[in-house]
Design a protein around this motif. Structure first.
Motif, PDB file in Angstrom:
ATOM      1  N   HIS A 116       4.420  -3.282  24.338  1.00  0.00           N
ATOM      2  CA  HIS A 116       4.685  -2.232  25.183  1.00  0.00           C
ATOM      3  C   HIS A 116       3.362  -1.408  25.829  1.00  0.00           C
ATOM      4  O   HIS A 116       3.246  -1.018  27.040  1.00  0.00           O
ATOM      5  N   TYR A 137      -1.340 -11.881  25.254  1.00  0.00           N
ATOM      6  CA  TYR A 137      -1.920 -11.194  26.340  1.00  0.00           C
ATOM      7  C   TYR A 137      -3.441 -11.782  26.712  1.00  0.00           C
ATOM      8  O   TYR A 137      -3.748 -11.747  27.735  1.00  0.00           O
ATOM      9  N   GLU A 142      10.315 -10.893  26.298  1.00  0.00           N
ATOM     10  CA  GLU A 142      11.134 -11.617  26.694  1.00  0.00           C
ATOM     11  C   GLU A 142      10.915 -13.234  26.151  1.00  0.00           C
ATOM     12  O   GLU A 142      11.614 -14.026  26.144  1.00  0.00           O
ATOM     13  N   GLU A 143       9.792 -13.428  25.722  1.00  0.00           N
ATOM     14  CA  GLU A 143       9.197 -14.734  25.361  1.00  0.00           C
ATOM     15  C   GLU A 143       9.201 -14.758  23.828  1.00  0.00           C
ATOM     16  O   GLU A 143       8.539 -15.483  23.128  1.00  0.00           O
ATOM     17  N   LYS A 187       2.694 -12.564  29.935  1.00  0.00           N
ATOM     18  CA  LYS A 187       3.336 -11.211  30.446  1.00  0.00           C
ATOM     19  C   LYS A 187       4.663 -11.115  29.851  1.00  0.00           C
ATOM     20  O   LYS A 187       5.208 -12.343  29.437  1.00  0.00           O
ATOM     21  N   ASP A 188       5.134 -10.249  29.662  1.00  0.00           N
ATOM     22  CA  ASP A 188       6.497  -9.868  29.253  1.00  0.00           C
ATOM     23  C   ASP A 188       6.780 -10.359  27.915  1.00  0.00           C
ATOM     24  O   ASP A 188       7.639 -11.465  27.748  1.00  0.00           O
ATOM     25  N   TYR A 189       6.059 -10.176  27.097  1.00  0.00           N
ATOM     26  CA  TYR A 189       5.981 -10.807  25.725  1.00  0.00           C
ATOM     27  C   TYR A 189       7.360 -10.829  25.121  1.00  0.00           C
ATOM     28  O   TYR A 189       7.842 -11.646  24.455  1.00  0.00           O
ATOM     29  N   GLU A 243       2.125  -3.933  28.309  1.00  0.00           N
ATOM     30  CA  GLU A 243       2.749  -3.814  29.743  1.00  0.00           C
ATOM     31  C   GLU A 243       2.343  -2.520  30.626  1.00  0.00           C
ATOM     32  O   GLU A 243       2.373  -2.753  31.825  1.00  0.00           O
ATOM     33  N   TRP A 287       0.631  -2.082  34.222  1.00  0.00           N
ATOM     34  CA  TRP A 287       1.246  -1.108  35.158  1.00  0.00           C
ATOM     35  C   TRP A 287       0.081  -0.339  35.928  1.00  0.00           C
ATOM     36  O   TRP A 287      -0.154  -0.013  36.928  1.00  0.00           O
TER      37      TRP A 287
END
Length: 251
Positions: free
Chosen positions: A163, A106, A115-116, A111-113, A166, A170
């Motif tokens: 989390h 980060y 998923e990667e 972004k969207d760790y 993320e 937001w």
């Protein structure tokens, strides 16, 4: 017979070397424990700390990446579990090192760790399933009735900080939105972790990312918004957490 004995000897040598390497790696895990303790004493927690631990992180990551690759190339008999010390060390490695990988991800604008997520962390899911089926490991990793004054030193969910990152994103996006909806799913996630004593006390350090999120979030949802989670945070009943006392205000 001679060929069979040679194969057995080679296999025993490989196992012996594996355990020697594991013992060496456990030294680096001990160094990481020191790093965590030092960060906590600074009032920020090791996830948010600037203390350099790259050498330990690289060594541990390289070792477990190779261990996972080797396990994949040499599948065990169906139903056979990995040796208990490797399962236990692997789980601890993931819980300790993955947060540092998340922080780096980060900081570099990722972004969207989840998923990667790196392959060898994903592979540890298999090890965790095996651990759950192994009574020895299960009893070693869960608190018992005689140890309820000791808070966990590592988060059960190694992706906890992903989390948090993320929901911080937001908050930045919704900061000026008067119609922003409460993050009930994340609230329930954290509340469940707290009720099961599955996160460390460090998340409540004032200079850490979790409390940074909370300070933003409570402004966005407003003072009139109330939930089981927000009451825990507003009344600061989480201060009881380290003593294994329920943080719920409705109990």
């Amino acid at each position: 017979m001679v060929t069979h004995e040679r194969k057995l000897a080679v296999q025993k040598t490989k196992v012996y070397r594996s355990y020697l390497k594991l013992n060496e790696i456990e030294k680096y895990i001990a160094y990481m424990e020191w790093y965590k303790k030092s960060s906590k004493e600074m009032g920020i927690g090791y996830y948010d700390s600037d203390i350099m631990a790259e050498e330990y992180k690289r060594t541990l990551s390289r070792y477990w990446h190779d261990t996972v690759a080797e396990a994949g190339n040499k599948p065990r008999q169906e139903g056979a579990a990995m040796p208990a010390p490797f399962l236990f060390a692997g789980t601890n490695y993931k819980k300790m090192i993955e947060p540092l990988c998340i922080a780096e991800y980060y900081k570099e604008g990722g972004k969207d760790y989840i998923e990667e997520r790196l392959g060898h962390f994903e592979e540890n899911k298999k090890k965790e399933r095996e651990e759950k089926e192994n009574p020895q490991l299960r009893s070693a990793s869960k608190p018992n009735s005689k140890a309820k004054n000791v808070a966990p030193s590592l988060n059960d969910d190694s992706c906890f900080w992903a989390h948090v990152e993320e929901v911080l994103v937001w908050c930045n996006e919704q900061a000026s939105n008067p119609d922003a909806k409460p993050m009930t799913e994340f609230e329930l996630y954290v509340l469940n972790m707290l009720e099961n004593f599955a996160v460390t006390v460090d998340i409540f350090l004032e200079n850490g990312s979790f409390m940074h999120w909370w300070n933003k979030y409570k402004v966005i949802v407003g003072s009139n918004y109330s939930s089981a989670f927000t009451e825990v945070m507003k009344r600061k009943t989480y201060r009881k957490y380290a003593d294994w006392v329920s943080i719920r205000t409705d109990q």
